[in-house]
Write a protein that holds these residues in place. Structure first.
Motif, PDB file in Angstrom:
ATOM      1  N   LEU A 215       0.832  -1.202   0.000  1.00  0.00           N
ATOM      2  CA  LEU A 215       0.000   0.000   0.000  1.00  0.00           C
ATOM      3  C   LEU A 215       0.867   1.252   0.000  1.00  0.00           C
ATOM      4  O   LEU A 215       0.655   2.181  -0.786  1.00  0.00           O
ATOM      5  CB  LEU A 215      -0.913  -0.007   1.239  1.00  0.00           C
ATOM      6  N   ILE A 216       1.870   1.269   0.869  1.00  0.00           N
ATOM      7  CA  ILE A 216       2.771   2.422   0.982  1.00  0.00           C
ATOM      8  C   ILE A 216       3.600   2.577  -0.294  1.00  0.00           C
ATOM      9  O   ILE A 216       3.736   3.681  -0.832  1.00  0.00           O
ATOM     10  CB  ILE A 216       3.655   2.267   2.235  1.00  0.00           C
ATOM     11  N   ASP A 217       4.121   1.478  -0.789  1.00  0.00           N
ATOM     12  CA  ASP A 217       4.917   1.527  -2.025  1.00  0.00           C
ATOM     13  C   ASP A 217       4.077   1.988  -3.211  1.00  0.00           C
ATOM     14  O   ASP A 217       4.529   2.787  -4.034  1.00  0.00           O
ATOM     15  CB  ASP A 217       5.539   0.168  -2.321  1.00  0.00           C
ATOM     16  N   ASP A 218       2.834   1.491  -3.310  1.00  0.00           N
ATOM     17  CA  ASP A 218       1.961   1.869  -4.419  1.00  0.00           C
ATOM     18  C   ASP A 218       1.627   3.360  -4.403  1.00  0.00           C
ATOM     19  O   ASP A 218       1.296   3.933  -5.438  1.00  0.00           O
ATOM     20  CB  ASP A 218       0.670   1.052  -4.405  1.00  0.00           C
ATOM     21  N   ALA A 219       1.728   3.986  -3.217  1.00  0.00           N
ATOM     22  CA  ALA A 219       1.482   5.425  -3.103  1.00  0.00           C
ATOM     23  C   ALA A 219       2.728   6.235  -3.462  1.00  0.00           C
ATOM     24  O   ALA A 219       2.720   7.465  -3.380  1.00  0.00           O
ATOM     25  CB  ALA A 219       1.025   5.758  -1.681  1.00  0.00           C
ATOM     26  N   GLY A 220       3.802   5.534  -3.855  1.00  0.00           N
ATOM     27  CA  GLY A 220       5.025   6.219  -4.244  1.00  0.00           C
ATOM     28  C   GLY A 220       5.894   6.645  -3.080  1.00  0.00           C
ATOM     29  O   GLY A 220       6.731   7.526  -3.200  1.00  0.00           O
ATOM     30  N   LEU A 221       5.709   5.994  -1.928  1.00  0.00           N
ATOM     31  CA  LEU A 221       6.447   6.373  -0.720  1.00  0.00           C
ATOM     32  C   LEU A 221       7.491   5.339  -0.351  1.00  0.00           C
ATOM     33  O   LEU A 221       7.831   5.163   0.817  1.00  0.00           O
ATOM     34  CB  LEU A 221       5.453   6.557   0.443  1.00  0.00           C
ATOM     35  N   ASP A 222       8.054   4.666  -1.343  1.00  0.00           N
ATOM     36  CA  ASP A 222       8.981   3.574  -1.079  1.00  0.00           C
ATOM     37  C   ASP A 222      10.334   4.027  -0.540  1.00  0.00           C
ATOM     38  O   ASP A 222      11.152   3.205  -0.171  1.00  0.00           O
ATOM     39  CB  ASP A 222       9.154   2.681  -2.307  1.00  0.00           C
ATOM     40  N   GLY A 223      10.569   5.317  -0.407  1.00  0.00           N
ATOM     41  CA  GLY A 223      11.822   5.808   0.155  1.00  0.00           C
ATOM     42  C   GLY A 223      11.764   6.014   1.663  1.00  0.00           C
ATOM     43  O   GLY A 223      12.672   6.589   2.248  1.00  0.00           O
ATOM     44  N   PHE A 224      10.698   5.541   2.319  1.00  0.00           N
ATOM     45  CA  PHE A 224      10.617   5.737   3.766  1.00  0.00           C
ATOM     46  C   PHE A 224      11.571   4.783   4.477  1.00  0.00           C
ATOM     47  O   PHE A 224      11.941   3.749   3.959  1.00  0.00           O
ATOM     48  CB  PHE A 224       9.173   5.580   4.256  1.00  0.00           C
ATOM     49  N   GLU A 225      11.983   5.173   5.681  1.00  0.00           N
ATOM     50  CA  GLU A 225      13.009   4.432   6.407  1.00  0.00           C
ATOM     51  C   GLU A 225      12.529   3.774   7.684  1.00  0.00           C
ATOM     52  O   GLU A 225      13.233   2.928   8.249  1.00  0.00           O
ATOM     53  CB  GLU A 225      14.159   5.386   6.749  1.00  0.00           C
ATOM     54  N   ALA A 226      11.360   4.164   8.176  1.00  0.00           N
ATOM     55  CA  ALA A 226      10.839   3.594   9.415  1.00  0.00           C
ATOM     56  C   ALA A 226       9.327   3.768   9.450  1.00  0.00           C
ATOM     57  O   ALA A 226       8.781   4.671   8.808  1.00  0.00           O
ATOM     58  CB  ALA A 226      11.481   4.261  10.631  1.00  0.00           C
ATOM     59  N   ALA A 227       8.667   2.903  10.208  1.00  0.00           N
ATOM     60  CA  ALA A 227       7.210   2.945  10.318  1.00  0.00           C
ATOM     61  C   ALA A 227       6.797   2.530  11.717  1.00  0.00           C
ATOM     62  O   ALA A 227       7.372   1.618  12.302  1.00  0.00           O
ATOM     63  CB  ALA A 227       6.572   2.022   9.278  1.00  0.00           C
ATOM     64  N   GLY A 228       5.784   3.194  12.240  1.00  0.00           N
ATOM     65  CA  GLY A 228       5.257   2.881  13.565  1.00  0.00           C
ATOM     66  C   GLY A 228       4.202   3.902  13.914  1.00  0.00           C
ATOM     67  O   GLY A 228       3.785   4.702  13.074  1.00  0.00           O
ATOM     68  N   GLY A 229       3.764   3.867  15.154  1.00  0.00           N
ATOM     69  CA  GLY A 229       2.729   4.808  15.557  1.00  0.00           C
ATOM     70  C   GLY A 229       2.476   4.741  17.041  1.00  0.00           C
ATOM     71  O   GLY A 229       3.286   4.206  17.806  1.00  0.00           O
ATOM     72  N   LEU A 230       1.325   5.284  17.422  1.00  0.00           N
ATOM     73  CA  LEU A 230       0.965   5.390  18.829  1.00  0.00           C
ATOM     74  C   LEU A 230       0.741   4.007  19.422  1.00  0.00           C
ATOM     75  O   LEU A 230       0.013   3.184  18.857  1.00  0.00           O
ATOM     76  CB  LEU A 230      -0.291   6.249  18.977  1.00  0.00           C
ATOM     77  N   THR A 231       1.384   3.765  20.557  1.00  0.00           N
ATOM     78  CA  THR A 231       1.204   2.492  21.230  1.00  0.00           C
ATOM     79  C   THR A 231      -0.247   2.398  21.696  1.00  0.00           C
ATOM     80  O   THR A 231      -0.833   3.409  22.061  1.00  0.00           O
ATOM     81  CB  THR A 231       2.219   2.367  22.399  1.00  0.00           C
ATOM     82  N   MET A 232      -0.917   1.387  21.505  1.00  0.00           N
ATOM     83  CA  MET A 232      -0.573   0.018  21.326  1.00  0.00           C
ATOM     84  C   MET A 232      -1.088  -0.521  19.996  1.00  0.00           C
ATOM     85  O   MET A 232      -0.534  -1.490  19.481  1.00  0.00           O
ATOM     86  CB  MET A 232      -1.078  -0.753  22.533  1.00  0.00           C
ATOM     87  N   GLY A 233      -2.090   0.128  19.429  1.00  0.00           N
ATOM     88  CA  GLY A 233      -2.650  -0.369  18.181  1.00  0.00           C
ATOM     89  C   GLY A 233      -1.656  -0.442  17.039  1.00  0.00           C
ATOM     90  O   GLY A 233      -1.697  -1.356  16.220  1.00  0.00           O
ATOM     91  N   ALA A 234      -0.737   0.514  16.989  1.00  0.00           N
ATOM     92  CA  ALA A 234       0.211   0.570  15.873  1.00  0.00           C
ATOM     93  C   ALA A 234       1.428  -0.328  16.067  1.00  0.00           C
ATOM     94  O   ALA A 234       2.115  -0.641  15.095  1.00  0.00           O
ATOM     95  CB  ALA A 234       0.677   2.008  15.661  1.00  0.00           C
ATOM     96  N   ASP A 235       1.710  -0.748  17.297  1.00  0.00           N
ATOM     97  CA  ASP A 235       2.946  -1.497  17.562  1.00  0.00           C
ATOM     98  C   ASP A 235       3.099  -2.742  16.680  1.00  0.00           C
ATOM     99  O   ASP A 235       4.111  -2.886  15.997  1.00  0.00           O
ATOM    100  CB  ASP A 235       3.051  -1.881  19.041  1.00  0.00           C
ATOM    101  N   PRO A 236       2.104  -3.648  16.663  1.00  0.00           N
ATOM    102  CA  PRO A 236       2.297  -4.830  15.822  1.00  0.00           C
ATOM    103  C   PRO A 236       2.215  -4.529  14.328  1.00  0.00           C
ATOM    104  O   PRO A 236       2.766  -5.276  13.515  1.00  0.00           O
ATOM    105  CB  PRO A 236       1.183  -5.785  16.262  1.00  0.00           C
ATOM    106  N   VAL A 237       1.583  -3.426  13.939  1.00  0.00           N
ATOM    107  CA  VAL A 237       1.525  -3.052  12.528  1.00  0.00           C
ATOM    108  C   VAL A 237       2.928  -2.637  12.073  1.00  0.00           C
ATOM    109  O   VAL A 237       3.406  -3.061  11.018  1.00  0.00           O
ATOM    110  CB  VAL A 237       0.495  -1.926  12.269  1.00  0.00           C
ATOM    111  N   GLY A 238       3.601  -1.825  12.874  1.00  0.00           N
ATOM    112  CA  GLY A 238       4.957  -1.408  12.553  1.00  0.00           C
ATOM    113  C   GLY A 238       5.916  -2.587  12.480  1.00  0.00           C
ATOM    114  O   GLY A 238       6.766  -2.664  11.584  1.00  0.00           O
ATOM    115  N   THR A 239       5.763  -3.506  13.417  1.00  0.00           N
ATOM    116  CA  THR A 239       6.613  -4.699  13.413  1.00  0.00           C
ATOM    117  C   THR A 239       6.351  -5.542  12.169  1.00  0.00           C
ATOM    118  O   THR A 239       7.291  -6.052  11.547  1.00  0.00           O
ATOM    119  CB  THR A 239       6.382  -5.527  14.692  1.00  0.00           C
TER     120      THR A 239
END
Length: 191
Positions: free
Chosen positions: A62-86
């Motif tokens: 999804l992120i790559d298809d949006a043209g954002l493939d140059g990102f270096e890290a992903a995550g968010g507010l604990t706790m809902g985002a923690d396993p998504v980032g992992t």
């Protein structure tokens, strides 16, 4: 190790698992304070042995298809985002890409290093703020604010499921960021 499914098959299987395991019907109060006739408990997906791998694969695409493939890290507010980032970090690793994950605390620590964003340093790095699902966009906006304060270049917000309740519009307006989602509530049969 299980090999990754082709993306269309991965999306279809993840959608089936979300419908089967994560959609709970009945009156609930959401974190935003709003009431709903259903709850989408995506921790039942992001922490599931099969679904978590699919989450990483689908979100990375999804992120790559949006043209954002140059990102270096992903995550968010604990706790809902923690396993998504992992999951995104592991999917990227499986593809030979060095993408880190991070965790954003709800408030800055008052002890130790006093950080609000934990994990590898985000200062000066292109990052994606993740969330499992969003109703008002509040959690994602809290993460974006903390990441910007930590010196990160936040390039987008991405969620697994958008509830179609104004989060997209709020994040785009208040944070000035693209808002990406893998599935809308209509795909879950919740219209």
């Amino acid at each position: 190790m299980t090999s990754a499914l082709a993306l269309p098959a991965a999306r279809a299987r993840l959608l089936d698992l979300i419908k089967e395991l994560a959609v709970v019907r009945g009156k609930v109060t959401l974190s935003s304070g709003a009431e709903a006739d259903y709850y989408i408990d995506l921790r039942r997906i992001t922490l599931h042995h099969e679904a978590s791998r699919l989450v990483g694969q689908v979100m990375l695409a999804l992120i790559d298809d949006a043209g954002l493939d140059g990102f270096e890290a992903a995550g968010g507010l604990t706790m809902g985002a923690d396993p998504v980032g992992t999951a995104v970090m592991h999917a990227a690793g499986d593809a030979g890409r060095p993408i880190d994950s991070f965790v954003v605390r709800k408030a800055q620590k008052s002890y130790g290093m006093g950080r609000q964003v934990e994990g590898p340093e985000v200062r000066g790095r292109r990052v994606i703020a993740l969330e499992d699902t969003s109703t008002t966009g509040g959690s994602a906006l809290t993460a974006v604010e903390a990441l910007r304060k930590a010196g990160a270049d936040v390039v987008a917000v991405a969620v697994i499921v958008d509830r179609n309740t104004g989060a997209k519009e709020r994040i785009e307006q208040e944070a000035g960021l693209p808002y990406l989602y893998a599935f809308g509530k209509d795909e879950l049969g919740l219209d």
